[in-house]
Design an enzyme around this catalytic site. Structure first.
Site, PDB file in Angstrom:
ATOM      1  N   ASP A 196      -3.173  -6.862  41.008  1.00  0.00           N
ATOM      2  CA  ASP A 196      -3.283  -7.706  41.987  1.00  0.00           C
ATOM      3  C   ASP A 196      -2.120  -7.604  42.769  1.00  0.00           C
ATOM      4  O   ASP A 196      -1.146  -6.806  42.519  1.00  0.00           O
ATOM      5  CB  ASP A 196      -3.241  -9.382  41.412  1.00  0.00           C
ATOM      6  CG  ASP A 196      -2.669  -9.475  40.422  1.00  0.00           C
ATOM      7  OD1 ASP A 196      -1.605  -8.724  39.943  1.00  0.00           O
ATOM      8  OD2 ASP A 196      -2.270 -10.711  40.150  1.00  0.00           O
ATOM      9  N   SER A 216       0.453 -13.912  44.243  1.00  0.00           N
ATOM     10  CA  SER A 216      -0.218 -13.270  43.055  1.00  0.00           C
ATOM     11  C   SER A 216      -1.421 -12.795  43.917  1.00  0.00           C
ATOM     12  O   SER A 216      -1.587 -11.838  44.818  1.00  0.00           O
ATOM     13  CB  SER A 216      -0.590 -14.034  41.884  1.00  0.00           C
ATOM     14  OG  SER A 216      -1.168 -13.109  40.936  1.00  0.00           O
ATOM     15  N   ASP A 234       0.845  -9.196  42.980  1.00  0.00           N
ATOM     16  CA  ASP A 234       2.240  -9.077  42.529  1.00  0.00           C
ATOM     17  C   ASP A 234       2.335  -8.267  41.105  1.00  0.00           C
ATOM     18  O   ASP A 234       3.257  -8.182  40.469  1.00  0.00           O
ATOM     19  CB  ASP A 234       2.947 -10.350  42.147  1.00  0.00           C
ATOM     20  CG  ASP A 234       2.156 -11.188  41.121  1.00  0.00           C
ATOM     21  OD1 ASP A 234       0.945 -10.901  40.738  1.00  0.00           O
ATOM     22  OD2 ASP A 234       2.737 -12.149  40.732  1.00  0.00           O
ATOM     23  N   ASP A 255       0.890  -8.429  38.154  1.00  0.00           N
ATOM     24  CA  ASP A 255       1.044  -8.765  36.759  1.00  0.00           C
ATOM     25  C   ASP A 255      -0.273  -8.956  36.087  1.00  0.00           C
ATOM     26  O   ASP A 255      -0.501  -9.288  35.031  1.00  0.00           O
ATOM     27  CB  ASP A 255       1.803 -10.197  36.821  1.00  0.00           C
ATOM     28  CG  ASP A 255       0.755 -11.472  37.399  1.00  0.00           C
ATOM     29  OD1 ASP A 255      -0.216 -10.995  38.037  1.00  0.00           O
ATOM     30  OD2 ASP A 255       1.278 -12.627  37.441  1.00  0.00           O
TER      31      ASP A 255
END
EC number: 5.4.2.10
Length: 451
Positions: free
Chosen positions: A243, A102, A245, A247
């Site tokens: 960010d 992440s 990833d 999400d």
């Protein structure tokens, strides 16, 4: 073995804590555990990753582990975490695997597992997988041979399929909106600009050239300075930062001011209520959301339900109560009608859709929430439990709550991973918030001194 799964899967320094051997072991155990419910067919897994250099190494280990356990694999390559969840559901796969840490720095990586339907795994399933890893360390499973070994299929149009899904959810096209998007040199680099353009926006992209080493490097949702500057320089209506990833979604107004997850949630809640899609006129947030959000929602006639810190708890409340919107101040926003997990690009689309539909600026829409000044002190302690519940500490907290009344609040929280007690105070002024926080922090230090 200590607890392997944290609040967001397995994480660690790639090739040191999170080794290929561990990744393979997790994959084998997951294949056996998650396939238990239905033995009528070989299990099917969707596997994706973000742009970290270590992702290729860990992907190879995970795919080897899955196929050696008899699972077939759909490999989707670099995609956002919510895209892997979406494709897990679309493929009717038994589970999904996302390799990402992440917003963490590049040297870290992680393994996040999704159950059938693209939902996050419950704690009890994670515990079963951990137990299976331990059992397999001493007594190896019988491995399939010949035709029983799993096969690998590369899905080449997963990104296109995901983008079309996202754009299909947008209630109002984005024509006339100019946006700067910071892709964090991560998994959003392809799909975020594509989705925003497909929906009608004029897009300026920054930090959209991942090289395996530059993910989250002074960019993305945790580092807004470059985005703030770019929005002003390009004369854009807003900026959106994701960010590593993708999400998360944090926004920046035309003037370069940050619009955080609390404000984004409020904007979307009002839009959804107007459209009749905000179930029970209720929004779900965590206890870390600013009191200003609760005050704003109360004023607007929207109920706010609070959960523990962590998007998994927001997800659990949304599913348990059948609600339509929730999230965190950090920018994890969940819209269950369209996604099974936090989706930064989906959030960005719906935020811009609201701008386009109302003709208002982001600053005007965000003004519905007036965040209270917030002070957070991380207090090192000898025992984080004692430091949070000692009588003198509780007495000081109660005194502070009386002093602040309805115009502020205190949140005392032991860290889940470090010898710290987090003291958070919100008040009408930053000076008052700091004074109150320091008083409580002093009591915490006295109650549980370090060493």
């Amino acid at each position: 073995m200590g607890r392997l799964f944290g609040t967001d899967g397995v994480r660690g320094r790639a090739n040191a804590d999170l080794t290929p051997e561990l990744a393979l072991a997790v994959a084998v155990a997951a294949a056996h555990t998650l396939a238990e419910a239905d033995r009528s067919h070989p299990p099917l897994a969707v596997v994706g990753r973000d742009t970290r250099a270590s992702g290729e190494m860990l992907e190879a280990a995970v795919v080897a582990g899955l196929t050696s356990a008899g699972a077939n694999v759909v490999r989707v390559g670099v995609l956002p975490t919510p895209a892997v969840a979406f494709l897990t559901a679309e493929a009717k796969a038994d589970f999904g695997v996302m390799l990402s840490a992440s917003h963490n720095p590049m040297p870290d990586n992680g393994i996040k597992l999704f159950a059938a339907g693209g939902h996050k795994l419950p704690d009890e399933i994670e515990m079963k997988i951990e137990a299976a890893i331990e059992a397999n360390a001493t007594t190896a499973w019988e491995r399939p041979v010949g035709a029983g070994v799993g096969r690998v299929h590369d899905l080449l149009d997963g990104a296109d399929h995901y983008v079309q899904h996202l754009v299909g959810t947008v209630p109002h096209r984005l024509d006339g909106i100019k946006v700067v998007v910071d892709c964090a040199n991560g998994a959003a680099a392809e799909v975020a600009p594509a989705a925003y353009r497909e929906a009608g926006a004029e897009v300026v992209e920054i930090h959209a050239k991942p090289d395996g080493l530059n993910i989250n490097d002074e960019c993305g949702s945790n580092h807004l300075a470059a985005l703030q500057q770019a929005v002003v320089e390009h004369g854009a209506q807003l900026g959106i930062a994701h960010d590593g990833d993708a999400d998360r979604c944090v926004a920046v107004s035309a003037d370069g001011d940050e619009v955080d997850g609390d404000q984004v949630m409020a904007i979307l809640a009002l839009a959804m209520r107007q459209a009749g899609t905000l179930t029970a006129d209720t929004l779900v947030a965590t206890v870390m959301s600013n009191l200003g959000l609760r005050i704003a929602m109360s004023r607007e006639g929207i109920r706010l339900v609070e959960t523990k810190v962590g998007d998994r708890y927001v997800l659990e409340e949304l599913r348990a109560s059948g609600l339509a919107l929730g999230g965190e101040q950090s920018g994890h926003i969940v819209m269950p009608a369209h996604a099974t997990t936090g989706d930064g690009v989906l959030t960005g689309l719906h935020l811009m859709s609201r701008l386009a539909a109302t003709g208002k600026s982001l600053a005007e829409l965000a003004a519905v929430v007036t965040p209270l000044p917030q002070v957070l002190i991380n207090v090192p302690v000898g025992d984080r439990t004692v430091g949070a519940v000692a009588p003198a500490v509780r007495a000081e907290v109660e005194r502070a709550e009386v002093e602040l009344g309805d115009a502020g609040r205190v949140l005392l929280r032991p860290s889940g991973t470090e010898p710290l007690v987090r003291v958070m105070v919100e008040a009408s002024t930053e000076t008052l918030a700091r004074q109150v926080a320091e008083r409580i922090a002093d009591q915490v230090r006295t109650a549980s001194p370090v060493g």
